[in-house]
Design a protein around this motif. Sequence first.
Motif, PDB file in Angstrom:
ATOM      1  N   GLN B   3       8.306  -0.761   5.386  1.00 46.51           N
ATOM      2  CA  GLN B   3       7.471  -1.634   6.207  1.00 46.51           C
ATOM      3  C   GLN B   3       6.394  -2.298   5.363  1.00 46.51           C
ATOM      4  O   GLN B   3       5.882  -1.699   4.405  1.00 46.51           O
ATOM      5  CB  GLN B   3       6.801  -0.783   7.305  1.00 46.51           C
ATOM      6  N   LEU B   4       6.099  -3.539   5.707  1.00 44.80           N
ATOM      7  CA  LEU B   4       4.964  -4.264   5.133  1.00 44.80           C
ATOM      8  C   LEU B   4       4.081  -4.694   6.288  1.00 44.80           C
ATOM      9  O   LEU B   4       4.548  -5.389   7.205  1.00 44.80           O
ATOM     10  CB  LEU B   4       5.441  -5.489   4.345  1.00 44.80           C
ATOM     11  N   SER B  21      -4.081  -9.259   2.867  1.00 39.57           N
ATOM     12  CA  SER B  21      -3.543  -8.002   2.337  1.00 39.57           C
ATOM     13  C   SER B  21      -2.174  -7.694   2.937  1.00 39.57           C
ATOM     14  O   SER B  21      -1.820  -8.183   4.021  1.00 39.57           O
ATOM     15  CB  SER B  21      -4.501  -6.852   2.600  1.00 39.57           C
ATOM     16  N   CYS B  22      -1.439  -6.866   2.230  1.00 37.87           N
ATOM     17  CA  CYS B  22      -0.071  -6.506   2.605  1.00 37.87           C
ATOM     18  C   CYS B  22       0.142  -5.052   2.198  1.00 37.87           C
ATOM     19  O   CYS B  22       0.273  -4.759   1.012  1.00 37.87           O
ATOM     20  CB  CYS B  22       0.884  -7.449   1.871  1.00 37.87           C
ATOM     21  N   LYS B  23       0.142  -4.151   3.179  1.00 38.67           N
ATOM     22  CA  LYS B  23       0.258  -2.721   2.880  1.00 38.67           C
ATOM     23  C   LYS B  23       1.698  -2.268   3.029  1.00 38.67           C
ATOM     24  O   LYS B  23       2.320  -2.438   4.087  1.00 38.67           O
ATOM     25  CB  LYS B  23      -0.647  -1.900   3.795  1.00 38.67           C
ATOM     26  N   ALA B  24       2.204  -1.674   1.970  1.00 40.23           N
ATOM     27  CA  ALA B  24       3.595  -1.227   1.945  1.00 40.23           C
ATOM     28  C   ALA B  24       3.711   0.257   2.285  1.00 40.23           C
ATOM     29  O   ALA B  24       2.810   1.040   1.979  1.00 40.23           O
ATOM     30  CB  ALA B  24       4.193  -1.482   0.564  1.00 40.23           C
ATOM     31  N   SER B  25       4.794   0.621   2.908  1.00 41.55           N
ATOM     32  CA  SER B  25       5.081   2.022   3.182  1.00 41.55           C
ATOM     33  C   SER B  25       6.592   2.231   3.230  1.00 41.55           C
ATOM     34  O   SER B  25       7.356   1.287   3.451  1.00 41.55           O
ATOM     35  CB  SER B  25       4.442   2.457   4.509  1.00 41.55           C
ATOM     36  N   GLY B  26       6.987   3.464   3.005  1.00 41.08           N
ATOM     37  CA  GLY B  26       8.396   3.811   3.119  1.00 41.08           C
ATOM     38  C   GLY B  26       9.219   3.636   1.858  1.00 41.08           C
ATOM     39  O   GLY B  26      10.438   3.846   1.891  1.00 41.08           O
ATOM     40  N   THR B  78      -0.965  -1.476  -1.734  1.00 42.55           N
ATOM     41  CA  THR B  78      -1.348  -2.724  -1.066  1.00 42.55           C
ATOM     42  C   THR B  78      -1.384  -3.882  -2.054  1.00 42.55           C
ATOM     43  O   THR B  78      -1.911  -3.749  -3.157  1.00 42.55           O
ATOM     44  CB  THR B  78      -2.715  -2.577  -0.377  1.00 42.55           C
ATOM     45  N   ALA B  79      -0.811  -4.990  -1.625  1.00 46.41           N
ATOM     46  CA  ALA B  79      -0.844  -6.228  -2.385  1.00 46.41           C
ATOM     47  C   ALA B  79      -1.799  -7.202  -1.703  1.00 46.41           C
ATOM     48  O   ALA B  79      -1.967  -7.170  -0.481  1.00 46.41           O
ATOM     49  CB  ALA B  79       0.550  -6.844  -2.485  1.00 46.41           C
ATOM     50  N   GLY B 110       6.645  -8.891   5.748  1.00 49.01           N
ATOM     51  CA  GLY B 110       5.508  -8.575   6.604  1.00 49.01           C
ATOM     52  C   GLY B 110       5.534  -9.435   7.856  1.00 49.01           C
ATOM     53  O   GLY B 110       6.345 -10.361   7.965  1.00 49.01           O
ATOM     54  N   GLN B 111       4.648  -9.120   8.772  1.00 48.14           N
ATOM     55  CA  GLN B 111       4.655  -9.809  10.068  1.00 48.14           C
ATOM     56  C   GLN B 111       4.008 -11.189  10.012  1.00 48.14           C
ATOM     57  O   GLN B 111       4.104 -11.959  10.975  1.00 48.14           O
ATOM     58  CB  GLN B 111       3.962  -8.954  11.154  1.00 48.14           C
TER      59      GLN B 111
END
Lengths: 107, 119
Positions: B3-4, B21-26, B78-79, B110-111
């Motif tokens: 997810q972003l 910002s763009c937070k990454a997970s998974g 996070t980018a 991302g959304q």
Amino acid sequence: DIQMTQSPSSLSASVGDRVTITCRASQGISNFLAWYQQKPGKVPKLLIYGASILQSGVPSRFSGSGSGTDFTLTISSLRPEDVATYYCQQFNSDPLTFGGGTKVEIK
Amino acid sequence: QVQLVQSGAEVKKPGASVKVSCKASGYTFTGHYIHWVRQAPGQGLEWVGWINPYSGATNDAQKFQGRVSMTTDTSISTAYMELSRLRSDDTAVYFCARDGLSSIPMDVWGQGTTVTVSS
């Protein structure tokens, strides 16, 4: 920069029709070509990469072909949920570039 | 799952800067480039640039003429994309997208973050 030209810019077809969208690169890009689907108000979704490789989870009615400068996205049997704008993108070299998009509607 | 998640909408005046910002997970954040793509109202997709979170290397579209700065904070996966000297034609939805492995391009998005530039 590599220019990507899509045609048509829009089309209207009936449910069940075979739909073909073309994308031409201004210079050869081998098979570094991707197709994205963007439904109204939504985030783009990767459909196909490597010109013909279906991304996981994408229905098999979608297919891609081509190499070099000329590419095609085909929907074998159009469904209502396929209403969207489709974009091609080259990822052969920076700057990455997208085609102008093809808006697909149901007749 | 992969997810972003991007920061919220911004309204800025011409000449100002915006940082998205763009937070990454998974997934392993440093293992995949992050692209930034924008979409002006009613228009198509436009690539802004990419960053390699592992090395910090970046590349952006020449049209931005040094107005774009892309960074990452690997400690929080996070980018960031900062666009300076904003103009009205920078009004757009800005997306981050993960570059997949093995020549797979933008496979997770991302959304989107709406940036409005208006006086």
